[in-house]
Motif scaffolding. Structure first.
Motif, PDB file in Angstrom:
ATOM      1  N   ARG A   1      -6.559   4.135  -9.368  1.00 51.71           N
ATOM      2  CA  ARG A   1      -6.930   3.685  -8.040  1.00 51.71           C
ATOM      3  C   ARG A   1      -6.632   2.162  -7.933  1.00 51.71           C
ATOM      4  N   VAL A   2      -6.028   1.799  -7.206  1.00 50.05           N
ATOM      5  CA  VAL A   2      -5.291   0.347  -7.066  1.00 50.05           C
ATOM      6  C   VAL A   2      -5.752  -0.311  -5.892  1.00 50.05           C
ATOM      7  N   LEU A   3      -6.384  -1.523  -5.959  1.00 50.36           N
ATOM      8  CA  LEU A   3      -6.626  -2.160  -4.858  1.00 50.36           C
ATOM      9  C   LEU A   3      -5.626  -3.614  -4.820  1.00 50.36           C
ATOM     10  N   VAL A   4      -4.999  -3.524  -3.329  1.00 50.69           N
ATOM     11  CA  VAL A   4      -3.938  -4.620  -3.230  1.00 50.69           C
ATOM     12  C   VAL A   4      -4.623  -5.516  -2.290  1.00 50.69           C
ATOM     13  N   LEU A   5      -4.718  -6.669  -2.914  1.00 51.89           N
ATOM     14  CA  LEU A   5      -5.140  -7.931  -2.151  1.00 51.89           C
ATOM     15  C   LEU A   5      -3.869  -8.571  -1.399  1.00 51.89           C
ATOM     16  N   GLY A   6      -3.784  -8.837  -0.010  1.00 52.27           N
ATOM     17  CA  GLY A   6      -2.860  -9.280   0.734  1.00 52.27           C
ATOM     18  C   GLY A   6      -2.042  -8.380   1.288  1.00 52.27           C
ATOM     19  N   VAL A   7      -1.739  -8.528   2.701  1.00 54.02           N
ATOM     20  CA  VAL A   7      -1.015  -7.577   3.419  1.00 54.02           C
ATOM     21  C   VAL A   7       0.402  -8.423   4.055  1.00 54.02           C
ATOM     22  N   GLY A   8       0.667  -9.329   3.216  1.00 48.66           N
ATOM     23  CA  GLY A   8       2.023  -9.782   3.637  1.00 48.66           C
ATOM     24  C   GLY A   8       3.199  -8.871   3.499  1.00 48.66           C
ATOM     25  N   LYS A   9       4.332  -9.436   3.585  1.00 43.34           N
ATOM     26  CA  LYS A   9       5.529  -8.366   3.301  1.00 43.34           C
ATOM     27  C   LYS A   9       5.627  -7.930   1.947  1.00 43.34           C
ATOM     28  N   THR A  10       5.229  -8.779   1.037  1.00 38.85           N
ATOM     29  CA  THR A  10       5.344  -7.995  -0.250  1.00 38.85           C
ATOM     30  C   THR A  10       4.123  -7.320  -0.651  1.00 38.85           C
ATOM     31  N   GLY A  11       2.923  -7.770  -0.157  1.00 39.11           N
ATOM     32  CA  GLY A  11       1.794  -6.881  -0.416  1.00 39.11           C
ATOM     33  C   GLY A  11       1.842  -5.603   0.033  1.00 39.11           C
ATOM     34  N   LYS A  12       2.368  -5.379   1.305  1.00 37.91           N
ATOM     35  CA  LYS A  12       2.529  -4.145   2.126  1.00 37.91           C
ATOM     36  C   LYS A  12       3.378  -3.239   1.275  1.00 37.91           C
ATOM     37  N   LEU A  13       4.564  -3.921   0.682  1.00 38.57           N
ATOM     38  CA  LEU A  13       5.507  -3.063  -0.060  1.00 38.57           C
ATOM     39  C   LEU A  13       4.737  -2.629  -1.423  1.00 38.57           C
ATOM     40  N   VAL A  14       3.938  -3.259  -2.100  1.00 39.20           N
ATOM     41  CA  VAL A  14       3.524  -3.101  -3.313  1.00 39.20           C
ATOM     42  C   VAL A  14       2.512  -1.821  -3.045  1.00 39.20           C
ATOM     43  N   ALA A  15       1.750  -1.777  -1.719  1.00 40.38           N
ATOM     44  CA  ALA A  15       0.859  -0.599  -1.743  1.00 40.38           C
ATOM     45  C   ALA A  15       1.686   0.581  -1.296  1.00 40.38           C
ATOM     46  N   GLN A  16       2.730   0.288  -0.824  1.00 39.69           N
ATOM     47  CA  GLN A  16       3.776   1.612  -0.537  1.00 39.69           C
ATOM     48  C   GLN A  16       4.293   1.895  -1.940  1.00 39.69           C
ATOM     49  N   VAL A  17       5.068   1.390  -2.625  1.00 42.76           N
ATOM     50  CA  VAL A  17       5.208   1.579  -3.785  1.00 42.76           C
ATOM     51  C   VAL A  17       4.164   2.057  -4.793  1.00 42.76           C
ATOM     52  N   ALA A  18       3.080   1.605  -4.682  1.00 44.40           N
ATOM     53  CA  ALA A  18       1.949   2.042  -5.619  1.00 44.40           C
ATOM     54  C   ALA A  18       1.808   3.727  -5.095  1.00 44.40           C
ATOM     55  N   ALA A  19       1.653   3.814  -3.947  1.00 42.37           N
ATOM     56  CA  ALA A  19       1.292   5.308  -3.374  1.00 42.37           C
ATOM     57  C   ALA A  19       2.488   6.125  -3.706  1.00 42.37           C
ATOM     58  N   GLU A  20       3.905   5.537  -3.887  1.00 37.89           N
ATOM     59  CA  GLU A  20       5.017   6.325  -4.167  1.00 37.89           C
ATOM     60  C   GLU A  20       4.659   6.930  -5.612  1.00 37.89           C
ATOM     61  N   HIS A  21       4.245   6.054  -6.273  1.00 38.32           N
ATOM     62  CA  HIS A  21       3.937   6.406  -7.803  1.00 38.32           C
ATOM     63  C   HIS A  21       2.766   7.393  -7.866  1.00 38.32           C
ATOM     64  N   GLY A  22       2.220   7.901  -6.973  1.00 41.06           N
ATOM     65  CA  GLY A  22       1.096   8.747  -6.877  1.00 41.06           C
ATOM     66  C   GLY A  22      -0.251   8.153  -7.062  1.00 41.06           C
TER      67      GLY A  22
END
Length: 228
Positions: free
Chosen positions: A2-23
């Motif tokens: 379970r991952v919490l991402v703080l920040g919804v800038g361009k990098t933060g959004k991509l981190v959330a996307q990649v984390a989801a891709e990792h399952g």
């Protein structure tokens, strides 16, 4: 995980996307929901295995104070706060938390640091002077970049040198370019790392979170990236 991402800038959004891709299960908290760290209550933070912060220098320290106080595990991609590093390390150690920080989560940049140190040692005593130039997007708040400062530190330490001059530029939506120049009367060597997108940063941050999820303590990404 379970991952919490703080920040919804361009990098933060991509981190959330990649984390989801990792399952992983991902929740994103933006600045409006987390003014002055108020959204990071103990019960809320306890619902996550790892927290990844890509916010801003003025927000990240409050976020760390709130999360580390609960014993949470945090990966910090935000730069511009290292004057508070000793305080945050102490808090993490007292609370049995985990803190992993880094000026750049790109594997290519980590290799650049190593090559820069080797190049500096090889040129020692041969009459070369060193300088650094970096370019980032216009919304990047810290200048020079944390990566440029880390690159300068690697060169200074390897060659026993004084402060290396850094020229910083902010232009458009540039993901990040760092150039190390070694100049002599006879020739010039140039070592360059150019990011084509922010995905390298996001991939590195997610891999760091996966690694940190089973650990406590304080770590610099430069020291652990080869173990991920």
């Amino acid at each position: 995980m379970r991952v919490l991402v703080l920040g919804v800038g361009k990098t933060g959004k991509l981190v959330a996307q990649v984390a989801a891709e990792h399952g992983h299960s991902v929740h994103v908290l933006d600045a409006k929901e987390n003014k002055d760290g108020a959204g990071l209550t103990h019960p809320f933070v306890a619902g996550f295995d790892v927290i990844i912060d890509f916010t801003a220098p003025e927000a990240v320290v409050q976020n760390m104070r709130a999360c580390l106080a609960t014993g949470a595990k945090m990966v910090i991609g935000t730069t511009g706060w290292y004057d508070k590093l000793a305080d945050m390390r102490g808090l993490a150690e007292r609370k049995g938390a985990a803190l992993l920080y880094g000026t750049n989560y790109s594997v290519g940049v980590q290799v650049m640091f190593q090559v820069a140190a080797q190049m500096t040692k090889a040129l020692e005593g041969a009459g070369y002077t060193f300088s650094i130039e970096e370019t980032h997007h216009v919304t990047k708040l810290d200048s020079p970049s944390g990566t440029a400062l880390s690159l300068a530190e690697a060169v200074e330490k390897a060659g026993g040198l004084g402060k290396i001059p850094i020229e910083a530029h902010r232009s458009g939506d540039a993901a990040g370019t760092h150039v190390l120049v070694a100049q002599s009367a006879a020739d010039k060597l140039i070592l360059t790392h150019e990011s084509h997108s922010r995905r390298g940063f996001a991939e590195g941050a997610v891999r760091a979170a996966e690694w940190l999820s089973t650990r406590t303590g304080c770590y610099d990404f430069r020291d652990v990236w080869m173990k991920l």
